[in-house]
Design a protein around this motif. Structure first.
Motif, PDB file in Angstrom:
ATOM      1  N   GLY A 104       0.826  -1.193   0.000  1.00 18.21           N
ATOM      2  CA  GLY A 104       0.000   0.000   0.000  1.00 18.21           C
ATOM      3  C   GLY A 104       0.863   1.247   0.000  1.00 18.21           C
ATOM      4  O   GLY A 104       2.041   1.216   0.367  1.00 18.21           O
ATOM      5  N   TYR A 408      -3.736   1.100  -5.308  1.00 20.64           N
ATOM      6  CA  TYR A 408      -2.962   0.490  -4.228  1.00 20.64           C
ATOM      7  C   TYR A 408      -3.109   1.258  -2.909  1.00 20.64           C
ATOM      8  O   TYR A 408      -2.213   1.245  -2.068  1.00 20.64           O
ATOM      9  CB  TYR A 408      -1.497   0.399  -4.640  1.00 20.64           C
ATOM     10  CG  TYR A 408      -1.288  -0.356  -5.937  1.00 20.64           C
ATOM     11  CD1 TYR A 408      -1.849  -1.624  -6.107  1.00 20.64           C
ATOM     12  CD2 TYR A 408      -0.571   0.204  -6.998  1.00 20.64           C
ATOM     13  CE1 TYR A 408      -1.686  -2.318  -7.303  1.00 20.64           C
ATOM     14  CE2 TYR A 408      -0.400  -0.487  -8.189  1.00 20.64           C
ATOM     15  CZ  TYR A 408      -0.961  -1.749  -8.343  1.00 20.64           C
ATOM     16  OH  TYR A 408      -0.799  -2.444  -9.514  1.00 20.64           O
ATOM     17  N   TRP A 409      -4.249   1.917  -2.731  1.00 22.89           N
ATOM     18  CA  TRP A 409      -4.494   2.635  -1.478  1.00 22.89           C
ATOM     19  C   TRP A 409      -4.904   1.663  -0.363  1.00 22.89           C
ATOM     20  O   TRP A 409      -4.513   1.821   0.780  1.00 22.89           O
ATOM     21  CB  TRP A 409      -5.588   3.681  -1.686  1.00 22.89           C
ATOM     22  CG  TRP A 409      -5.887   4.500  -0.463  1.00 22.89           C
ATOM     23  CD1 TRP A 409      -6.979   4.391   0.358  1.00 22.89           C
ATOM     24  CD2 TRP A 409      -5.083   5.536   0.093  1.00 22.89           C
ATOM     25  NE1 TRP A 409      -6.910   5.298   1.384  1.00 22.89           N
ATOM     26  CE2 TRP A 409      -5.745   6.027   1.242  1.00 22.89           C
ATOM     27  CE3 TRP A 409      -3.860   6.110  -0.261  1.00 22.89           C
ATOM     28  CZ2 TRP A 409      -5.234   7.051   2.029  1.00 22.89           C
ATOM     29  CZ3 TRP A 409      -3.347   7.133   0.508  1.00 22.89           C
ATOM     30  CH2 TRP A 409      -4.032   7.594   1.643  1.00 22.89           C
ATOM     31  N   TYR A 410      -5.666   0.652  -0.704  1.00 18.72           N
ATOM     32  CA  TYR A 410      -6.142  -0.366   0.233  1.00 18.72           C
ATOM     33  C   TYR A 410      -6.872   0.275   1.424  1.00 18.72           C
ATOM     34  O   TYR A 410      -7.723   1.126   1.245  1.00 18.72           O
ATOM     35  CB  TYR A 410      -4.993  -1.273   0.693  1.00 18.72           C
ATOM     36  CG  TYR A 410      -4.304  -1.977  -0.457  1.00 18.72           C
ATOM     37  CD1 TYR A 410      -4.998  -2.887  -1.232  1.00 18.72           C
ATOM     38  CD2 TYR A 410      -2.975  -1.710  -0.778  1.00 18.72           C
ATOM     39  CE1 TYR A 410      -4.384  -3.545  -2.308  1.00 18.72           C
ATOM     40  CE2 TYR A 410      -2.345  -2.361  -1.842  1.00 18.72           C
ATOM     41  CZ  TYR A 410      -3.065  -3.261  -2.599  1.00 18.72           C
ATOM     42  OH  TYR A 410      -2.467  -3.887  -3.655  1.00 18.72           O
ATOM     43  N   TRP A 411      -6.502  -0.084   2.657  1.00 14.34           N
ATOM     44  CA  TRP A 411      -7.163   0.430   3.859  1.00 14.34           C
ATOM     45  C   TRP A 411      -6.337   1.568   4.442  1.00 14.34           C
ATOM     46  O   TRP A 411      -5.253   1.349   4.967  1.00 14.34           O
ATOM     47  CB  TRP A 411      -7.328  -0.689   4.891  1.00 14.34           C
ATOM     48  CG  TRP A 411      -7.992  -0.241   6.173  1.00 14.34           C
ATOM     49  CD1 TRP A 411      -9.321  -0.019   6.381  1.00 14.34           C
ATOM     50  CD2 TRP A 411      -7.335   0.041   7.415  1.00 14.34           C
ATOM     51  NE1 TRP A 411      -9.550   0.390   7.677  1.00 14.34           N
ATOM     52  CE2 TRP A 411      -8.340   0.421   8.337  1.00 14.34           C
ATOM     53  CE3 TRP A 411      -6.002   0.006   7.840  1.00 14.34           C
ATOM     54  CZ2 TRP A 411      -8.049   0.773   9.658  1.00 14.34           C
ATOM     55  CZ3 TRP A 411      -5.700   0.344   9.150  1.00 14.34           C
ATOM     56  CH2 TRP A 411      -6.725   0.729  10.043  1.00 14.34           C
ATOM     57  N   ASN A 415      -1.946  -2.014   2.980  1.00 20.05           N
ATOM     58  CA  ASN A 415      -2.402  -3.380   2.762  1.00 20.05           C
ATOM     59  C   ASN A 415      -2.080  -4.150   4.047  1.00 20.05           C
ATOM     60  O   ASN A 415      -0.934  -4.510   4.301  1.00 20.05           O
ATOM     61  CB  ASN A 415      -1.702  -4.013   1.567  1.00 20.05           C
ATOM     62  CG  ASN A 415      -2.222  -5.407   1.254  1.00 20.05           C
ATOM     63  OD1 ASN A 415      -2.960  -6.006   2.037  1.00 20.05           O
ATOM     64  ND2 ASN A 415      -1.824  -5.931   0.108  1.00 20.05           N
ATOM     65  N   ARG A 478      -6.924 -12.015  -1.760  1.00 19.73           N
ATOM     66  CA  ARG A 478      -7.257 -10.676  -2.245  1.00 19.73           C
ATOM     67  C   ARG A 478      -6.464 -10.351  -3.510  1.00 19.73           C
ATOM     68  O   ARG A 478      -6.995  -9.738  -4.443  1.00 19.73           O
ATOM     69  CB  ARG A 478      -6.947  -9.649  -1.164  1.00 19.73           C
ATOM     70  CG  ARG A 478      -7.202  -8.216  -1.613  1.00 19.73           C
ATOM     71  CD  ARG A 478      -7.055  -7.235  -0.472  1.00 19.73           C
ATOM     72  NE  ARG A 478      -7.396  -5.893  -0.912  1.00 19.73           N
ATOM     73  CZ  ARG A 478      -7.581  -4.864  -0.088  1.00 19.73           C
ATOM     74  NH1 ARG A 478      -7.467  -5.035   1.214  1.00 19.73           N
ATOM     75  NH2 ARG A 478      -7.893  -3.673  -0.555  1.00 19.73           N
ATOM     76  N   GLU A 482      -7.712  -9.165  -7.207  1.00 23.29           N
ATOM     77  CA  GLU A 482      -7.232  -7.897  -7.763  1.00 23.29           C
ATOM     78  C   GLU A 482      -6.677  -8.076  -9.164  1.00 23.29           C
ATOM     79  O   GLU A 482      -6.925  -7.255 -10.063  1.00 23.29           O
ATOM     80  CB  GLU A 482      -6.151  -7.327  -6.848  1.00 23.29           C
ATOM     81  CG  GLU A 482      -5.493  -6.055  -7.359  1.00 23.29           C
ATOM     82  CD  GLU A 482      -4.296  -5.658  -6.509  1.00 23.29           C
ATOM     83  OE1 GLU A 482      -3.201  -5.489  -7.070  1.00 23.29           O
ATOM     84  OE2 GLU A 482      -4.475  -5.527  -5.280  1.00 23.29           O
TER      85      GLU A 482
END
Length: 490
Positions: A104, A408-411, A415, A478, A482
């Motif tokens: 991330g 690729y920001w995720y949470w 990540n 995941r 993706e």
């Protein structure tokens, strides 16, 4: 416009690479694996292999065990560098830029800082040792004082010469480095062979053959020490040098050229260190390995070898500084690559001056340093290798986005599965580590350092396997989803 195309283009030595961390378009990639062979070969004709060879003998190994341990550790660890190079060919971007896709945008900061620390540490050691080689040449040729603090101004000049040459090559960029490394391999490799030939004709082979073999435990520790001190230190730079490779290049070729390119000179140089130590040169206990080599060899041999050693350290430093500049940019610092390289050189110059003029030696901290960094670096490698098994493509635009719009920001920019796998891998690895600088100085000792794993120096292997296993369990599902959503092309 990117000016870095091919090392064979006309005028390549006058060009300065303009590209930073942005992925290289497919139509601008024309590199070949043979170019990387020379890069890794020249970077490992380094006198730092001498104290590593001394360390193996000090562990209780005979010369033949030392050479075998070196071959396994060097070829094996640089094979990992070759594997990471495949990701560079796929994504066309530096290693730590590619791992934004894994950890991330924000989660990648931790691994990137560790990578930068690794590069800065190695560059400081390279600068110290390169300046020491120049000082030793001055001692032999002009009779100057041998100590760093005896003639401070001369020490300062030697450091400046080394960093100035590093700056010229590293700032110029990828094509210039490829060209210089190739010619340096031939010239300075030949000088190194001169030392090898001298040893072959003067060494007491009966004494070497009669050396008692060390224990299995000592051999395992030796393999780990060599791996940590060679390829593992370079593993996060593999994609940096391979991002200009043609997309048609086979992955097996990248692995082979990295392993052979680095493994061959490392076996020779570290073997020389083992032979000198077994012959009673005192290298194992020397606080300054360069001075020990100068004392162990006659002037007509030590002069060409010190020249080759200086050049080898310079070649290694060129790649390290180039890679560190890219790593600095990956942190999100928005400056041209040339300025990032300059900042890196200023930091390592300051560090080298401190250790040479204000501290009492660096050999003990050097070995401890590479052992400590091996843990987070191999944890990162474990996650990266598992990710590479599934991820065949990267989103070029998303790699450069630092906001919520990035794929690729995720949470919250992290990540969680990859980042936690890395953190748990390195945390558990450090439980088995003893950071011992000398007989009387220990920085810390993990609670599991006296177990079989700890005593055999396998903390780095625990970190690699644990981080890889955790990410395979919690991160791959995941990632598989993706990859199916990623559009064709980059």
């Amino acid at each position: 416009m990117n000016l870095d195309t091919s090392s064979q283009d006309k005028g390549v030595l006058s060009r300065v690479e303009q590209r930073g961390i942005e992925p290289v378009p497919s139509n601008e990639r024309n590199g070949s694996p043979g170019q990387l062979f020379w890069v890794w070969f020249a970077a490992n004709i380094s006198i730092l292999g001498i104290p590593l060879g001394a360390t193996l003998v000090a562990l209780g190994l005979n010369v033949w065990q030392s050479i075998l341990a070196t071959a396994i550790g060097a070829f094996g660890s640089f094979a990992l560098v070759g594997v990471i190079s495949i990701a560079g060919r796929r994504g066309g971007a530096p290693s730590l830029t590619l791992t934004r896709s894994i950890f991330g945008v924000r989660g990648n900061i931790g691994p990137t800082l560790i990578a930068l620390l690794s590069r800065l540490g190695w560059e400081t050691v390279n600068t110290i040792t390169g300046a020491s080689a120049l000082l030793s040449l001055s001692v032999i040729c002009f009779g100057t004082a041998a100590g760093y603090k005896d003639v401070p101004w001369l020490t300062f000049v030697c450091v400046l010469i080394f960093v100035a040459l590093t700056a010229v090559i590293s700032v110029a960029g990828h094509s210039f480095i490829l060209t210089v490394q190739k010619w340096a391999t031939w010239v300075f490799g030949a000088l190194t062979l001169l030392v090898v030939l001298y040893l072959v004709t003067t060494v007491d082979w009966n004494q070497l053959f009669s050396g008692k073999p060390g224990t299995v435990s000592a051999f395992i520790i030796a393999v780990g020490t060599i791996a940590a001190g060679t390829g593992i230190g370079w593993v996060n730079s593999g994609a940096d040098m391979a991002r200009y490779q043609k997309t048609s290049v086979k992955g097996s070729s990248l692995i082979l050229t990295a392993a052979a390119g680095a493994g061959i000179p490392l076996v020779v140089v570290i073997g020389v260190g083992s032979i000198l130590t077994a012959g009673g040169s005192g290298l194992a206990s020397a606080t300054d390995p360069v001075a020990a080599v100068r004392s162990a060899l006659p002037a007509w041999v030590s002069i060409p070898y010190l020249i080759a050693a200086f050049a080898g350290l310079l070649m290694s430093n060129n790649i390290s500084v180039y890679s560190a500049g890219l790593t600095t940019l990956t942190l999100g610092i928005r400056i041209p690559r040339v300025y990032a390289v300059t900042l890196d050189i200023l930091v390592t110059t300051s560090g080298a001056m401190y250790f040479m003029l204000g501290s009492g030696g660096f050999y003990g901290p050097f070995v401890t340093f590479i052992s400590l960094l091996a843990v987070p670096l191999t944890a990162w490698t474990g996650v990266f290798l598992v990710d590479m098994m599934v991820r065949k493509r990267y989103d070029s635009s998303a790699l450069l986005q630092l906001n919520k719009e990035s794929r690729y920001w995720y949470w919250h920019g992290i990540n969680v599965s990859a980042t936690m796998s890395w953190l748990i891998g390195l945390a558990v690895g450090f439980l088995f580590v003893t950071a011992k600088v000398s007989e009387n100085v220990t920085w810390f000792s993990g609670p599991l350092a006296n177990t079989v794993i700890g005593r055999n120096g396998l903390a780095w292997l625990v970190s690699l396997c644990l981080a890889a296993a955790l990410y395979a369990i919690f991160g791959l599902p995941r990632l598989l989803r993706e990859q199916t959503k990623l559009p064709e092309g980059r």
